[in-house]
Design a protein around this motif. Structure first.
Motif, PDB file in Angstrom:
ATOM      1  N   ALA A   1      -0.613   4.729  -1.678  1.00 53.44           N
ATOM      2  CA  ALA A   1      -2.254   4.669  -1.001  1.00 53.44           C
ATOM      3  C   ALA A   1      -2.303   3.894   0.302  1.00 53.44           C
ATOM      4  O   ALA A   1      -2.941   2.764   0.534  1.00 53.44           O
ATOM      5  CB  ALA A   1      -3.028   3.931  -2.231  1.00 53.44           C
ATOM      6  N   ASP A   2      -1.762   4.593   1.114  1.00 58.05           N
ATOM      7  CA  ASP A   2      -2.267   4.027   2.458  1.00 58.05           C
ATOM      8  C   ASP A   2      -3.390   3.747   3.025  1.00 58.05           C
ATOM      9  O   ASP A   2      -3.619   2.967   3.773  1.00 58.05           O
ATOM     10  CB  ASP A   2      -1.632   4.783   3.676  1.00 58.05           C
ATOM     11  CG  ASP A   2       0.104   5.008   3.539  1.00 58.05           C
ATOM     12  OD1 ASP A   2       0.831   4.048   2.891  1.00 58.05           O
ATOM     13  OD2 ASP A   2       0.688   5.931   4.000  1.00 58.05           O
ATOM     14  N   TRP A   3      -4.420   4.591   2.390  1.00 57.22           N
ATOM     15  CA  TRP A   3      -6.080   4.134   2.535  1.00 57.22           C
ATOM     16  C   TRP A   3      -6.183   2.854   2.179  1.00 57.22           C
ATOM     17  O   TRP A   3      -7.445   2.594   2.690  1.00 57.22           O
ATOM     18  CB  TRP A   3      -6.624   5.291   1.913  1.00 57.22           C
ATOM     19  CG  TRP A   3      -6.530   5.274   0.276  1.00 57.22           C
ATOM     20  CD1 TRP A   3      -5.366   6.154  -0.204  1.00 57.22           C
ATOM     21  CD2 TRP A   3      -7.239   4.515  -0.765  1.00 57.22           C
ATOM     22  NE1 TRP A   3      -5.643   5.598  -1.626  1.00 57.22           N
ATOM     23  CE2 TRP A   3      -6.740   4.610  -1.674  1.00 57.22           C
ATOM     24  CE3 TRP A   3      -8.130   3.460  -0.504  1.00 57.22           C
ATOM     25  CZ2 TRP A   3      -7.107   4.151  -2.992  1.00 57.22           C
ATOM     26  CZ3 TRP A   3      -8.583   2.764  -1.599  1.00 57.22           C
ATOM     27  CH2 TRP A   3      -8.190   3.252  -2.804  1.00 57.22           C
ATOM     28  N   ALA A   4      -5.587   2.179   1.386  1.00 62.03           N
ATOM     29  CA  ALA A   4      -6.070   1.030   0.719  1.00 62.03           C
ATOM     30  C   ALA A   4      -5.572  -0.223   1.541  1.00 62.03           C
ATOM     31  O   ALA A   4      -6.064  -1.557   1.067  1.00 62.03           O
ATOM     32  CB  ALA A   4      -5.278   0.844  -0.633  1.00 62.03           C
TER      33      ALA A   4
ATOM     34  N   ALA B   1       0.744  -1.033  -0.032  1.00 54.73           N
ATOM     35  CA  ALA B   1       0.060   0.000   0.003  1.00 54.73           C
ATOM     36  C   ALA B   1       0.727   1.176  -0.036  1.00 54.73           C
ATOM     37  O   ALA B   1       0.709   2.167  -0.835  1.00 54.73           O
ATOM     38  CB  ALA B   1      -0.966   0.013   1.337  1.00 54.73           C
TER      39      ALA B   1
END
Length: 450
Positions: free
Chosen positions: A268-271, A263
């Motif tokens: 895209a740490d949110w993913a 991620a």
């Protein structure tokens, strides 16, 4: 179809019936309904503890190593007691074993609760309880898995596995989220307390299942009995193929341990959360459209296709630079893994005689438990050497190559057909005899009452 209905409506209705889950095991077996409901209840409770334990260790130590150490405490008890639990399942009443183990697991949750309520909770009891939970699960799971062929008709085994997978996959998607809310807002103490409540409810359901006594000539539990089961598995190259292919798929293509790094690399740490949920979502989609699996007869070929699909999807996830495509590939992988599970479970339950079913369930427990743990080590180690995305796609490609090699080396798996296989025919005949005996006994009892 009503003459007034347009043809498209009739075709849509037929398609819906073809893919909808087969509910026949639920309708025809009271004991299966009780098992299924018990599983739903304990699934939620297990996810509460699954989330609470690592969080509590993090709060006590602030060490990622200490959190990861839980797996080391669980591995050996799971292997030892999984094999021994299989021998017990073939020698004792499986319902009673499941009940005792469920009660033991409930008491272990009580210990976690008591420790969490202390003014200063202690770390070592958490590790001890984790090891004991793995031991109790190893003792229970073979009996639990081996119960299904005894309470479900032979031709409904694929449908039974799909229905069991339905609640497990729903739990895999929703359970961690709900558990996270409980732990965040109410604390680990509340999570452990709710887990205790779910075990109490599960025990009430399991207690209503009819006794499942072993055959009168059942082999006594011993090391020799365990070795007899292992030799039986080795003699059945189709069974050996199911274990080997699943182990290969998990060893090379189970990159869950490096999802946080994947991620981050995709910015895209949110993913991260969706990555964990994507495979479960794909498995859930297969579960709710699993009606077609009841009409499959060549389960070895279905397993091969599913394992290749799993490896290919993981490889594409590693090659992709788009987080959305990665999530889609992980969902495809989860669907393929669910199809693999249906194929393996159906072949096992259709063709393994009841006198060794528990011991084979113990072997199966190891095949689908050890593989993911070794796969996490492989993924993490290779990521350090060649990079995160390379670790993922190389693992997927290695899975495809390995599965093809195993299929070539084990042709008996690909030739399996439940309509003609002699082992499946023998088990089917055994089930028919037992059903006829139960029906005759019920008629005699009714006649005596009259």
């Amino acid at each position: 179809m009503n003459d007034a209905d347009p043809p498209s409506t009739g075709r849509a209705g037929s398609l819906l019936r073809a893919i909808s889950p087969d509910l026949s095991p639920w309708r025809s077996s009271r004991d299966f309904r009780l098992l299924w409901l018990s599983g739903c209840v304990t699934s939620f409770g297990s996810f509460l503890t699954y989330v609470a334990v690592p969080l509590q260790i993090k709060e006590l130590t602030d060490s990622s190593f200490a959190v990861g150490l839980v797996g080391a405490f669980e591995l050996v008890p799971l292997i030892v007691f999984g094999l021994w639990g299989g021998a017990l399942a073939d020698a004792l009443d499986r319902r009673r074993l499941v009940l005792f183990a469920e009660a033991g697991l409930g008491l272990l949750s009580v210990l976690l609760l008591v420790n969490a309520l202390l003014p200063t909770p202690v770390l070592w009891p958490v590790y001890v309880v984790a090891a004991l939970v793995a031991a109790a699960d190893g003792l229970q799971r073979p009996s639990l898995d081996a119960l299904t062929p005894r309470v479900v008709r032979h031709d409904q085994l694929a449908a039974a596995f799909a229905l069991n997978s339905l609640y497990r996959n729903v739990g895999s998607v929703a359970g961690p989220t709900l558990a996270g809310v409980v732990v965040t807002f109410a604390g680990v103490q509340t999570a452990y307390a709710l887990d205790v409540v779910t075990f109490a409810a599960s025990l009430l359901l399991l207690a209503r299942i009819r006794a499942v006594p072993p055959p009168t000539d059942a082999e006594k539990p011993s090391v020799k009995a365990v070795l007899t089961g292992i030799r039986y598995a080795w003699s059945r190259k189709d069974l050996l193929g199911t274990y080997a292919i699943d182990l290969c798929a998990m060893l090379f293509a189970f990159p869950v341990a490096i999802f946080p790094f994947l991620a981050a690399e995709l910015h895209a740490d949110w993913a991260l959360g969706p990555m964990y949920a994507a495979s479960a979502a794909g498995a859930l989609l297969v579960s709710v459209t699993s009606g077609w699996t009841s009409r499959i007869h060549r389960h070895g070929r279905l397993l091969l296709a599913a394992a290749l699909g799993w490896g290919a999807a993981i490889a594409l996830a590693g090659l992709s630079g788009s987080v959305w495509l990665v999530l889609f590939c992980l969902m495809l992988a989860g669907g393929a893994d669910q199809i693999s599970g249906i194929a393996r479970s159906t072949l096992w339950n259709q063709s393994i005689p009841d006198e060794v079913r528990g011991r084979m369930a113990g072997v199966e427990l190891l095949s689908y438990s050890v593989g993911p743990q070794l796969g996490q080590v492989r993924a993490g180690g290779m990521a350090g050497l060649v990079g995160v995305r390379s670790s993922v796609w190389i693992g997927g490609v290695a899975c495809v190559v390995g599965v093809l090699a195993l299929a070539t080396a084990l042709p008996r798996l690909l030739s399996y057909d439940d309509r003609t296989d002699p082992n499946a025919a023998a088990v089917r005949a055994q089930h028919e005899r037992e059903a006829a005996e139960r029906e005759a006994a019920a008629e005699q009892e009714a006649a005596g009452a009259a």
